[in-house]
Design a protein around this motif. Structure first.
Motif, PDB file in Angstrom:
ATOM      1  N   ASP A 126      33.997  63.458  22.506  1.00 31.72           N
ATOM      2  CA  ASP A 126      35.475  63.938  22.915  1.00 31.72           C
ATOM      3  C   ASP A 126      36.603  63.056  21.975  1.00 31.72           C
ATOM      4  OD1 ASP A 126      37.732  64.497  24.297  1.00 31.72           O
ATOM      5  OD2 ASP A 126      37.527  62.915  25.765  1.00 31.72           O
ATOM      6  N   ILE A 127      36.817  63.886  20.797  1.00 33.66           N
ATOM      7  CA  ILE A 127      37.458  63.351  19.579  1.00 33.66           C
ATOM      8  C   ILE A 127      38.619  64.628  19.453  1.00 33.66           C
ATOM      9  CG2 ILE A 127      35.775  62.066  18.735  1.00 33.66           C
ATOM     10  CD1 ILE A 127      35.311  63.749  16.546  1.00 33.66           C
ATOM     11  N   GLU A 128      39.694  64.147  18.885  1.00 31.49           N
ATOM     12  CA  GLU A 128      40.639  65.212  18.553  1.00 31.49           C
ATOM     13  C   GLU A 128      40.823  65.347  17.069  1.00 31.49           C
ATOM     14  OE1 GLU A 128      44.409  63.270  19.539  1.00 31.49           O
ATOM     15  OE2 GLU A 128      43.902  63.453  21.922  1.00 31.49           O
ATOM     16  N   GLU A 129      40.025  64.431  15.999  1.00 28.72           N
ATOM     17  CA  GLU A 129      40.096  64.535  14.609  1.00 28.72           C
ATOM     18  C   GLU A 129      39.200  65.714  14.276  1.00 28.72           C
ATOM     19  OE1 GLU A 129      41.936  61.498  15.970  1.00 28.72           O
ATOM     20  OE2 GLU A 129      39.939  61.455  16.307  1.00 28.72           O
ATOM     21  N   ASP A 130      39.225  66.193  13.092  1.00 29.85           N
ATOM     22  CA  ASP A 130      38.711  67.450  12.288  1.00 29.85           C
ATOM     23  C   ASP A 130      37.390  66.931  11.758  1.00 29.85           C
ATOM     24  OD1 ASP A 130      40.623  69.119  12.913  1.00 29.85           O
ATOM     25  OD2 ASP A 130      41.621  68.871  11.206  1.00 29.85           O
TER      26      ASP A 130
ATOM     27  N   LYS B 126      36.409  50.548   1.509  1.00 30.14           N
ATOM     28  CA  LYS B 126      37.281  51.356   2.429  1.00 30.14           C
ATOM     29  C   LYS B 126      36.652  52.604   2.250  1.00 30.14           C
ATOM     30  CE  LYS B 126      41.452  48.594   1.806  1.00 30.14           C
ATOM     31  NZ  LYS B 126      43.007  48.797   1.302  1.00 30.14           N
ATOM     32  N   LEU B 127      36.781  53.359   3.519  1.00 26.66           N
ATOM     33  CA  LEU B 127      36.151  54.935   3.296  1.00 26.66           C
ATOM     34  C   LEU B 127      36.999  55.877   3.185  1.00 26.66           C
ATOM     35  CD1 LEU B 127      33.155  54.321   5.922  1.00 26.66           C
ATOM     36  CD2 LEU B 127      33.280  54.189   3.310  1.00 26.66           C
ATOM     37  N   ASP B 128      38.489  55.640   2.769  1.00 32.55           N
ATOM     38  CA  ASP B 128      39.620  56.480   3.020  1.00 32.55           C
ATOM     39  C   ASP B 128      39.086  57.895   2.051  1.00 32.55           C
ATOM     40  OD1 ASP B 128      40.499  53.670   3.169  1.00 32.55           O
ATOM     41  OD2 ASP B 128      42.534  54.681   3.231  1.00 32.55           O
ATOM     42  N   SER B 129      38.639  57.549   0.671  1.00 27.53           N
ATOM     43  CA  SER B 129      38.384  58.727  -0.070  1.00 27.53           C
ATOM     44  C   SER B 129      37.230  59.757   0.449  1.00 27.53           C
ATOM     45  CB  SER B 129      37.804  58.266  -1.397  1.00 27.53           C
ATOM     46  OG  SER B 129      36.362  57.589  -1.367  1.00 27.53           O
ATOM     47  N   LEU B 130      36.447  59.210   1.345  1.00 26.41           N
ATOM     48  CA  LEU B 130      35.353  59.965   2.247  1.00 26.41           C
ATOM     49  C   LEU B 130      36.157  60.835   3.251  1.00 26.41           C
ATOM     50  CD1 LEU B 130      32.335  60.918   2.920  1.00 26.41           C
ATOM     51  CD2 LEU B 130      32.239  58.654   4.317  1.00 26.41           C
ATOM     52  N   PHE B 131      36.955  60.095   3.915  1.00 26.04           N
ATOM     53  CA  PHE B 131      37.548  60.875   5.125  1.00 26.04           C
ATOM     54  C   PHE B 131      38.712  61.798   4.659  1.00 26.04           C
ATOM     55  CE2 PHE B 131      35.170  57.880   7.946  1.00 26.04           C
ATOM     56  CZ  PHE B 131      34.878  58.617   8.836  1.00 26.04           C
ATOM     57  N   GLU B 132      39.074  61.685   3.418  1.00 25.70           N
ATOM     58  CA  GLU B 132      40.166  62.443   2.922  1.00 25.70           C
ATOM     59  C   GLU B 132      39.701  64.035   2.310  1.00 25.70           C
ATOM     60  OE1 GLU B 132      42.207  59.954   0.299  1.00 25.70           O
ATOM     61  OE2 GLU B 132      43.158  58.859   1.695  1.00 25.70           O
ATOM     62  N   ILE B 133      38.273  64.051   2.172  1.00 26.11           N
ATOM     63  CA  ILE B 133      37.528  65.017   1.391  1.00 26.11           C
ATOM     64  C   ILE B 133      37.945  66.363   2.211  1.00 26.11           C
ATOM     65  CG2 ILE B 133      35.391  66.104   0.849  1.00 26.11           C
ATOM     66  CD1 ILE B 133      34.569  63.395   0.189  1.00 26.11           C
ATOM     67  N   ASP B 134      38.151  67.464   1.622  1.00 22.94           N
ATOM     68  CA  ASP B 134      38.490  68.677   2.160  1.00 22.94           C
ATOM     69  C   ASP B 134      36.920  69.571   2.232  1.00 22.94           C
ATOM     70  OD1 ASP B 134      39.331  71.330   3.139  1.00 22.94           O
ATOM     71  OD2 ASP B 134      40.473  71.607   1.333  1.00 22.94           O
ATOM     72  N   LEU B 135      36.813  69.663   3.436  1.00 26.12           N
ATOM     73  CA  LEU B 135      35.439  70.288   3.729  1.00 26.12           C
ATOM     74  C   LEU B 135      35.290  71.735   3.668  1.00 26.12           C
ATOM     75  CD1 LEU B 135      34.216  67.991   6.680  1.00 26.12           C
ATOM     76  CD2 LEU B 135      33.280  68.091   4.318  1.00 26.12           C
ATOM     77  N   GLU B 136      36.545  72.175   3.685  1.00 31.31           N
ATOM     78  CA  GLU B 136      36.842  73.904   3.529  1.00 31.31           C
ATOM     79  C   GLU B 136      35.999  74.518   4.741  1.00 31.31           C
ATOM     80  OE1 GLU B 136      37.060  74.398  -1.296  1.00 31.31           O
ATOM     81  OE2 GLU B 136      35.442  73.249  -0.735  1.00 31.31           O
ATOM     82  N   ASN B 137      35.238  75.244   4.345  1.00 36.44           N
ATOM     83  CA  ASN B 137      34.352  76.139   5.363  1.00 36.44           C
ATOM     84  C   ASN B 137      32.971  75.531   5.457  1.00 36.44           C
ATOM     85  OD1 ASN B 137      34.490  78.100   7.150  1.00 36.44           O
ATOM     86  ND2 ASN B 137      33.120  79.619   6.090  1.00 36.44           N
ATOM     87  N   ASN B 138      32.812  74.575   4.773  1.00 37.70           N
ATOM     88  CA  ASN B 138      31.464  73.759   4.916  1.00 37.70           C
ATOM     89  C   ASN B 138      31.195  72.985   6.256  1.00 37.70           C
ATOM     90  OD1 ASN B 138      30.385  74.027   2.283  1.00 37.70           O
ATOM     91  ND2 ASN B 138      32.332  73.258   1.653  1.00 37.70           N
ATOM     92  N   VAL B 139      29.930  73.361   6.866  1.00 40.59           N
ATOM     93  CA  VAL B 139      29.517  72.510   7.874  1.00 40.59           C
ATOM     94  C   VAL B 139      29.688  70.971   7.706  1.00 40.59           C
ATOM     95  CG1 VAL B 139      27.681  72.240   9.481  1.00 40.59           C
ATOM     96  CG2 VAL B 139      28.162  74.553   8.714  1.00 40.59           C
ATOM     97  N   MET B 140      29.048  70.578   6.662  1.00 40.36           N
ATOM     98  CA  MET B 140      29.149  69.077   6.454  1.00 40.36           C
ATOM     99  C   MET B 140      29.397  68.859   4.940  1.00 40.36           C
ATOM    100  SD  MET B 140      25.100  68.517   7.247  1.00 40.36           S
ATOM    101  CE  MET B 140      25.185  69.104   8.642  1.00 40.36           C
TER     102      MET B 140
ATOM    103  N   LEU C 246      29.393  63.725   6.654  1.00 36.88           N
ATOM    104  CA  LEU C 246      30.514  64.008   6.788  1.00 36.88           C
ATOM    105  C   LEU C 246      30.816  65.312   7.561  1.00 36.88           C
ATOM    106  CD1 LEU C 246      33.548  62.701   6.862  1.00 36.88           C
ATOM    107  CD2 LEU C 246      33.683  64.136   4.785  1.00 36.88           C
ATOM    108  N   ILE C 247      30.975  65.517   8.956  1.00 36.05           N
ATOM    109  CA  ILE C 247      30.821  66.682   9.640  1.00 36.05           C
ATOM    110  C   ILE C 247      31.853  67.221  10.079  1.00 36.05           C
ATOM    111  CG2 ILE C 247      29.889  67.586  11.918  1.00 36.05           C
ATOM    112  CD1 ILE C 247      27.851  65.179  11.735  1.00 36.05           C
ATOM    113  N   ASN C 248      31.992  68.570   9.703  1.00 35.85           N
ATOM    114  CA  ASN C 248      33.041  69.287  10.131  1.00 35.85           C
ATOM    115  C   ASN C 248      33.285  69.795  11.621  1.00 35.85           C
ATOM    116  OD1 ASN C 248      35.440  71.196  10.121  1.00 35.85           O
ATOM    117  ND2 ASN C 248      34.606  72.427   8.218  1.00 35.85           N
TER     118      ASN C 248
END
Length: 324
Positions: free
Chosen positions: A100-104, A118-132, A162-164
């Protein structure tokens, strides 16, 4: 800012996972909220209480346990392959949609890890239409034959995913996984082989420094080692990325087992000083070393030769399988 992180394990690795969790929180205090979901395969009440008591010391973190029993029952019905006689490693694929989360995005991390930055650079990655998104695996690509893929195909490690999440829900990928498992479920490297197979072409390649295999720290002739494995800039990472990532890793993944795990006594695991740092903070006693004294000595003196020999042997084995 809020992030969501998922772990899973049985009781044997619960405190190893706690060590990773503490390193995650300590290095990411700038986040307002860190939700940590932990799929528990029979983790004892004592260990759950210890884990919860440690995490509650941090005002920006919450630990939520998820009972694995429902997922394990379903996985048994699907007859999935096991890893060290356990199937908990598959659970995340069934549990993702139930979170139950609101984030993408949600980040899955293997418990055998130390978060070092820090994990900022990881969570800022654009996953586009990738599953992970995952890092390229440190393995000989000839083993792709085991999942029916070509030697030059990409192959990723699923110790970090990193799951979409929004896409996962939108495309109902949990049920897609179930349908695919009904067709084939006997993957050698369990869910990792499965993800590389069924999500082929929809896994984004993460930068090397985001998930560094500690085995590479033990290799004296690193470029020769990678050449022996037939890994290069196309199917792995450029030399510069590897050197820079080893110097400043965001996450370190414990994969070198020759002298024992970093949470065991008398080990000489790479970057064990980081494990010792967080283990002392949670008052985790080191476990007995499962490696014999002779094996620890041999791996201490000749890790490069041993690991290169093993990789050459693997390539020969998989080539023979391909030729059959």
């Amino acid at each position: 800012m809020k992030i969501n992180v998922l772990y899973q394990s049985d009781d044997n690795y619960a405190l190893v996972g706690l060590n990773s969790i503490v390193s995650l929180i300590e290095n990411n205090q700038h986040y307002n909220q860190i939700n940590i979901f932990y799929i528990s395969d029979c983790i004892s009440n004592d260990n759950q209480k210890k884990m919860t008591s440690i995490v509650t010391n941090y005002s920006n973190a919450e630990l939520i346990f998820i009972d694995a029993n429902t997922y394990i029952k379903r996985l048994k019905e699907l007859n999935v392959s096991s890893w060290n006689n356990r199937i908990v490693t598959w659970c995340k694929l069934l549990a993702i949609a139930d979170l139950d989360i609101e984030e993408d995005k949600i980040l899955y991390i293997n418990p055998h890890t130390i978060i070092n930055d820090k994990l900022d650079s990881l969570f800022e990655i654009d996953l586009e239409n990738n599953v992970m998104a995952c890092v390229a695996d440190l393995s000989v690509r000839e083993r792709n034959v085991l999942i029916g893929h070509k030697v030059n195909d990409d192959y990723y490690n699923c110790g970090l995913m990193l799951i979409n999440y929004s896409l996962w829900k939108k495309e109902n990928l949990t049920e897609y996984c179930v349908r695919r498992l009904r067709i084939k479920s006997n993957y050698p490297v369990v869910d990792q082989d499965f993800c590389n197979d069924v999500f082929f072409g929809r896994i984004k390649k993460l930068p090397f420094d985001l998930f560094v295999f500690d085995t590479l720290y033990t290799i004296k002739f690193r470029m020769l080692f990678l050449k022996v494995m037939n890994l290069n800039a196309d199917n792995y990472y450029p030399v510069k990325d590897i050197k820079d990532g080893l110097a400043s890793p965001k996450i370190i993944y414990s994969t070198f087992r020759g002298t024992g795990n970093p949470w065991e006594v008398a080990n000489k695991a790479p970057r064990r000083e980081l494990w010792n740092k967080y283990m002392s903070g949670i008052k985790m006693d080191k476990r007995p070393n499962r490696r014999t004294y002779i094996k620890r000595v041999i791996y201490t003196l000749f890790p490069t030769i041993i690991l290169m020999g093993r990789k050459i042997g693997e390539r020969i084995k998989y080539r023979k399988i391909k030729s059959i």
